[in-house]
Structures are given as structure tokens and as C-alpha cells.
Design a protein around this motif. Structure first.
Motif: not given
Length: 121
Positions: A29-35
């Protein structure tokens, strides 16, 4: 750590066996949000559901938002040479492979954080 895991189910089984499954979901979830890509599985998502959701999200990105797909792989740090190339392949097969590589890389991050914070795996 992660090289012996040959598919998404094995990655998720390993994370669950070490009680790090929710950490893995949080990292996704964190890395998708960063993208800047929405990916919000429900809190108690099962491993099978997570795999299906991730594969579906990657499939849509491949077909409709390719630059976002590439950005996501960059942010997650999926090595470009780990993606199969050469032969003409179905988008669904590519999405399944990319979803596995994403899970595998995210698992490596979670495992390393856990190991070096004194969690000792």
C-alpha cells in the motif's frame, strides 16, 4: 530470504509463517501510494484475494497506464532484467509475472526491515 520463493503463493505463505503478512500488505500500500496509484485492499484481505487484486491492478496498469506501471516498478525497485522479454506474451501472463516480482521484492524489504530491527528471522 526470497530467492527460493518461486511464485506469489509461496511469498505470501512465507510472510504469513513469520507473522509478517500484514507488514507485507502495508508495504504494498505504501509503495503504490508513492507511485500515486490507488491500491487499498481491505484490512483483513486473504492471501488469495491479495494476489488476485494485485494481478488485476497490474493488468490494468499494463494495458491502460503503462507509464504508471513502469514508475511503480521503479519505486518498488523491481530489477528490469528480472522481467521476461523476447517472446510475445499475453498481458495476463505478464501481469501475473509482474505481480509475483512485486510481491517478492516487497517481501525482501519487509524481511530485511524485520531482521535488522532485532526481529531475527
Amino acid at each position: 530470504m526470497g530467492n527460493e520463493l518461486s511464485n506469489s503463493s509461496e511469498v505470501l505463505r512465507k510472510a504469513a509463517s513469520l507473522d509478517l503478512y500484514h507488514n507485507l500488505v502495508d508495504q504494498l500500500v505504501k509503495d503504490f501510494a508513492l507511485a500515486n496509484i490507488s491500491f487499498q485492499p481491505r484490512k483483513e484481505v486473504s492471501p488469495a484475494e491479495l494476489t488476485a487484486l494485485l494481478r488485476e491492478k497490474v493488468y490494468v496498469l499494463l494495458l491502460e497506464r503503462f507509464p504508471d506501471y513502469l514508475n511503480l516498478l521503479y519505486i518498488i525497485d523491481v530489477p528490469e532484467n528480472s522481467l521476461s522479454s523476447g517472446e510475445t506474451r499475453d498481458a495476463a501472463d505478464m501481469a501475473e509475472e509482474a505481480a509475483y516480482l512485486i510481491l517478492k521484492r516487497e517481501w525482501q524489504k519487509v524481511w530485511l526491515k524485520h531482521s535488522y530491527r532485532g526481529g531475527g528471522v
